[in-house]
Design an enzyme around this catalytic site. Structure first.
Site, PDB file in Angstrom:
ATOM      1  N   GLY A 240       0.760  -1.242   0.000  1.00 37.07           N
ATOM      2  CA  GLY A 240       0.000   0.000   0.000  1.00 37.07           C
ATOM      3  C   GLY A 240       0.787   1.286   0.000  1.00 37.07           C
ATOM      4  O   GLY A 240       0.220   2.357  -0.239  1.00 37.07           O
ATOM      5  N   GLU A 276       3.794  -7.106   1.798  1.00 35.68           N
ATOM      6  CA  GLU A 276       3.359  -7.368   0.419  1.00 35.68           C
ATOM      7  C   GLU A 276       3.453  -6.110  -0.452  1.00 35.68           C
ATOM      8  O   GLU A 276       2.461  -5.658  -1.014  1.00 35.68           O
ATOM      9  CB  GLU A 276       1.895  -7.857   0.422  1.00 35.68           C
ATOM     10  CG  GLU A 276       1.631  -9.076   1.270  1.00 35.68           C
ATOM     11  CD  GLU A 276       0.131  -9.374   1.426  1.00 35.68           C
ATOM     12  OE1 GLU A 276      -0.703  -8.513   1.056  1.00 35.68           O
ATOM     13  OE2 GLU A 276      -0.196 -10.458   1.910  1.00 35.68           O
ATOM     14  N   PRO A 277       4.642  -5.515  -0.570  1.00 38.51           N
ATOM     15  CA  PRO A 277       4.733  -4.296  -1.366  1.00 38.51           C
ATOM     16  C   PRO A 277       4.619  -4.610  -2.859  1.00 38.51           C
ATOM     17  O   PRO A 277       5.142  -5.620  -3.329  1.00 38.51           O
ATOM     18  CB  PRO A 277       6.146  -3.783  -1.042  1.00 38.51           C
ATOM     19  CG  PRO A 277       6.924  -5.023  -0.744  1.00 38.51           C
ATOM     20  CD  PRO A 277       5.957  -5.963  -0.073  1.00 38.51           C
ATOM     21  N   GLY A 278       3.931  -3.759  -3.582  1.00 42.30           N
ATOM     22  CA  GLY A 278       3.846  -3.909  -5.033  1.00 42.30           C
ATOM     23  C   GLY A 278       4.371  -2.655  -5.697  1.00 42.30           C
ATOM     24  O   GLY A 278       5.509  -2.573  -6.154  1.00 42.30           O
ATOM     25  N   ARG A 279       3.523  -1.629  -5.659  1.00 44.48           N
ATOM     26  CA  ARG A 279       3.821  -0.368  -6.342  1.00 44.48           C
ATOM     27  C   ARG A 279       5.175   0.227  -5.949  1.00 44.48           C
ATOM     28  O   ARG A 279       5.914   0.709  -6.806  1.00 44.48           O
ATOM     29  CB  ARG A 279       2.712   0.623  -5.975  1.00 44.48           C
ATOM     30  CG  ARG A 279       2.649   1.854  -6.832  1.00 44.48           C
ATOM     31  CD  ARG A 279       1.610   2.835  -6.260  1.00 44.48           C
ATOM     32  NE  ARG A 279       0.296   2.259  -6.090  1.00 44.48           N
ATOM     33  CZ  ARG A 279      -0.653   2.239  -7.023  1.00 44.48           C
ATOM     34  NH1 ARG A 279      -0.421   2.774  -8.196  1.00 44.48           N
ATOM     35  NH2 ARG A 279      -1.830   1.701  -6.766  1.00 44.48           N
ATOM     36  N   TYR A 319      -8.577   5.427 -12.588  1.00 47.72           N
ATOM     37  CA  TYR A 319      -8.423   6.032 -11.252  1.00 47.72           C
ATOM     38  C   TYR A 319      -8.161   7.539 -11.303  1.00 47.72           C
ATOM     39  O   TYR A 319      -7.690   8.098 -10.311  1.00 47.72           O
ATOM     40  CB  TYR A 319      -7.209   5.435 -10.530  1.00 47.72           C
ATOM     41  CG  TYR A 319      -7.091   3.948 -10.450  1.00 47.72           C
ATOM     42  CD1 TYR A 319      -8.155   3.139 -10.049  1.00 47.72           C
ATOM     43  CD2 TYR A 319      -5.865   3.334 -10.705  1.00 47.72           C
ATOM     44  CE1 TYR A 319      -7.995   1.769  -9.938  1.00 47.72           C
ATOM     45  CE2 TYR A 319      -5.704   1.959 -10.591  1.00 47.72           C
ATOM     46  CZ  TYR A 319      -6.779   1.180 -10.211  1.00 47.72           C
ATOM     47  OH  TYR A 319      -6.609  -0.169 -10.092  1.00 47.72           O
ATOM     48  N   CYS A 344     -11.454   5.076 -29.150  1.00 45.61           N
ATOM     49  CA  CYS A 344     -12.698   5.827 -29.311  1.00 45.61           C
ATOM     50  C   CYS A 344     -13.487   5.923 -28.016  1.00 45.61           C
ATOM     51  O   CYS A 344     -14.560   5.315 -27.877  1.00 45.61           O
ATOM     52  CB  CYS A 344     -13.517   5.199 -30.426  1.00 45.61           C
ATOM     53  SG  CYS A 344     -12.588   5.246 -31.961  1.00 45.61           S
ATOM     54  N   GLU A 345     -12.935   6.621 -27.052  1.00 46.41           N
ATOM     55  CA  GLU A 345     -13.570   6.903 -25.761  1.00 46.41           C
ATOM     56  C   GLU A 345     -13.015   8.238 -25.302  1.00 46.41           C
ATOM     57  O   GLU A 345     -11.803   8.454 -25.381  1.00 46.41           O
ATOM     58  CB  GLU A 345     -13.139   5.877 -24.689  1.00 46.41           C
ATOM     59  CG  GLU A 345     -13.446   4.449 -24.982  1.00 46.41           C
ATOM     60  CD  GLU A 345     -14.764   3.984 -24.382  1.00 46.41           C
ATOM     61  OE1 GLU A 345     -15.358   4.725 -23.574  1.00 46.41           O
ATOM     62  OE2 GLU A 345     -15.194   2.881 -24.748  1.00 46.41           O
ATOM     63  N   TYR A 373       0.993  -1.676 -12.157  1.00 47.16           N
ATOM     64  CA  TYR A 373      -0.389  -1.605 -12.653  1.00 47.16           C
ATOM     65  C   TYR A 373      -0.447  -0.938 -14.032  1.00 47.16           C
ATOM     66  O   TYR A 373      -1.375  -0.200 -14.337  1.00 47.16           O
ATOM     67  CB  TYR A 373      -1.299  -0.889 -11.625  1.00 47.16           C
ATOM     68  CG  TYR A 373      -1.174  -1.491 -10.250  1.00 47.16           C
ATOM     69  CD1 TYR A 373      -1.736  -2.725  -9.974  1.00 47.16           C
ATOM     70  CD2 TYR A 373      -0.445  -0.855  -9.239  1.00 47.16           C
ATOM     71  CE1 TYR A 373      -1.579  -3.311  -8.726  1.00 47.16           C
ATOM     72  CE2 TYR A 373      -0.288  -1.433  -7.985  1.00 47.16           C
ATOM     73  CZ  TYR A 373      -0.859  -2.656  -7.734  1.00 47.16           C
ATOM     74  OH  TYR A 373      -0.701  -3.239  -6.506  1.00 47.16           O
TER      75      TYR A 373
HETATM   76  C1  LIG Z   1      -2.665  -5.046  -4.346  1.00 48.90           C
HETATM   77  C2  LIG Z   1      -2.260  -5.702  -3.092  1.00 48.90           C
HETATM   78  C3  LIG Z   1      -1.008  -5.464  -2.539  1.00 48.90           C
HETATM   79  C4  LIG Z   1      -0.017  -4.504  -3.120  1.00 48.90           C
HETATM   80  O1  LIG Z   1      -0.434  -3.182  -3.020  1.00 48.90           O
HETATM   81  P1  LIG Z   1       0.567  -1.989  -3.400  1.00 48.90           P
HETATM   82  O2  LIG Z   1      -0.229  -0.778  -3.166  1.00 48.90           O
HETATM   83  O3  LIG Z   1       0.924  -2.180  -4.830  1.00 48.90           O
HETATM   84  O4  LIG Z   1       1.747  -2.087  -2.514  1.00 48.90           O
HETATM   85  C5  LIG Z   1      -0.655  -6.160  -1.400  1.00 48.90           C
HETATM   86  N1  LIG Z   1      -1.503  -7.039  -0.825  1.00 48.90           N
HETATM   87  C6  LIG Z   1      -2.732  -7.285  -1.327  1.00 48.90           C
HETATM   88  C7  LIG Z   1      -3.603  -8.264  -0.642  1.00 48.90           C
HETATM   89  C8  LIG Z   1      -3.155  -6.627  -2.470  1.00 48.90           C
HETATM   90  O5  LIG Z   1      -4.374  -6.855  -2.950  1.00 48.90           O
END
Ligand SMILES: *Cc1c(COP(=O)(O)O)cnc(C)c1O
Length: 420
Positions: A240, A276-279, A319, A344-345, A373
């Protein structure tokens, strides 16, 4: 920090001019920097350093490209997956099953079987019904499933509503008030080892307050669960953390500040911590490279029409997301323009009345901070080919996902005899 920088007036990714990639692969194309990925992993790991053996499970949905996952696997990361597809891609890219967490509200029986077969680290369950299903499947396979419940702490993450997941009205997790009852129920189910707690309140968070609030609530719950006799050994704090998209705004809290907050709250928990880092790992490690098709004078403003569209990068239309837009070879003048794709949007708009570099047809532009993403949400709307991806490391670069020929769209459809 990222490795997309101007040298002699031309944007490079590490040591490779962006124009070289555009010329060889065509546009639009996603470009990722290995050095930035490595840096972000290191910064995140350092922020958590004093914690004993934290598991950093990269949220695969942010960027599931095999070369990206293999890079992260080499740096020791695990994976947070939300489908059988992500699970299989993570394992195929070299991520050990013992470092994989399975999240998501709708895990199917087949997905549970696959994850049990592989021997993943933990299932993050989101309902008692799911616990019952997993128990039956584990029993039938003679396995024990390591589980945590994802708790919905009813905290407002203060982010865009479509990426907010920790309010009681959201579909995610079990209600905080029902947590003890849900754990009691799971503990009675054979085939489950109830080992932990989990939480994830949303994405692109730019303020640590809601995270801290949620983590503190989780800490209270761990104590309550232990009082009830549950042996809680893991705590998954989700992802997050936000990244800077708009360079004119204050930067979101750095991982080091996040790490300090976490350490302050969890110091007495006595659990294995999971993240659980993603972004924050991949966001700034990628850019979407596009070419200007033409500049059209509208009634009120100029439109810069580029060859990337909402199907390649959905975030602005989904978003209202902001991406900095930079010319690869700036002409030294600024203008105000609206940047759109060919789809075309009217939603196919990347930026409205944006102060940006003056461009002409044929110029290259980059949408910055597109590593998370981005490609993973691409689709073929308007029968446009899926966007290819390139990974750079120093002066080396490689296509890590090809642009499929349009024939794949044509050949993929089937016309039954009775239509012909
Ligand atoms: C999407 C998600 C993440 C990653 O979120 P980021 O904002 O990209 O860090 C981690 N855990 C769960 C369960 C998610 O759905």
């Amino acid at each position: 920090m990222n490795h997309f920088e101007y040298k002699n007036g031309v944007m490079h990714v590490e040591q490779v001019p962006m124009g070289t990639i555009a010329q060889a692969v065509g546009t639009p194309v996603y470009v990722y920097s290995t050095a930035t990925l490595e840096r972000h992993v290191r910064v995140f790991q350092e922020a958590l350093a004093p914690l004993p053996d934290p598991l950093v499970a990269f949220a695969v949905k942010a960027n599931p490209n095999a070369a990206v996952l293999a890079t992260l696997a080499r740096l020791g990361l695990g994976a947070d997956v939300v489908s059988a597809g992500e699970l299989r891609r993570a394992v195929a890219a070299g991520i050990e099953p013992g470092k994989i967490v399975f999240s998501g509200v709708g895990k199917t029986a087949d997905e549970m079987r696959l994850a049990l077969d592989l021997g993943i680290f933990q299932f993050n369950l989101e309902s008692e019904q799911e616990a019952e299903m997993l128990s039956e499947i584990a029993l039938s396979m003679n396995k024990v499933a390591p589980v945590a419940y994802r708790i919905n702490p009813d905290v407002d993450a203060g982010t865009h509503e479509k990426i907010s997941t920790g309010k009681s009205e959201n579909k995610f997790g079990i209600p905080y008030e029902r947590a003890i009852a849900s754990y009691d129920r799971a503990a009675q189910l054979a085939g489950l080892d109830v080992q932990g707690v989990a939480i994830h309140i949303g994405s692109q968070l730019t303020d640590l307050t809601p995270l801290a609030l949620a983590f503190e609530k989780l800490g209270v719950l761990i104590e309550d669960l232990r009082d009830e006799g549950h042996d809680i050994r893991t705590a998954d704090l989700g992802g997050g953390l936000g990244v800077p998209y708009d360079s004119s705004l204050p930067v979101p809290p750095l991982p080091a500040i996040y790490g300090e907050m976490v350490k302050r709250i969890v110091q007495d928990w006595n659990v294995r911590m999971v993240f659980e880092p993603g972004r924050v790992i991949v966001g700034n490690a990628g850019a979407l490279l596009t070419e200007v098709i033409r500049v059209k004078q509208g009634a009120t403003q100029p439109f810069v029409i580029v060859d990337a569209a909402m199907n390649d990068l959905l975030r602005p239309s989904l978003y209202d997301a902001w991406h900095d837009i930079r010319a690869i070879k700036p002409r030294g003048k600024q203008t105000s323009a609206t940047v759109v794709g060919p789809v075309c949007e009217s939603g196919d708009t990347f930026a409205k009345n944006r102060e940006m570099d003056v461009v002409q047809a044929g110029d290259l532009l980059a949408f910055m901070t597109a590593g998370a993403y981005g490609a993973t949400m691409a689709n073929t709307y308007n029968s446009r080919a899926l966007t290819p991806e390139v990974l750079v490391s120093g002066d080396k670069w490689a296509v890590v996902r090809q642009r499929p020929p349009i024939e794949t769209l044509i050949e993929g459809d089937i016309i039954p005899d009775w239509v012909r």
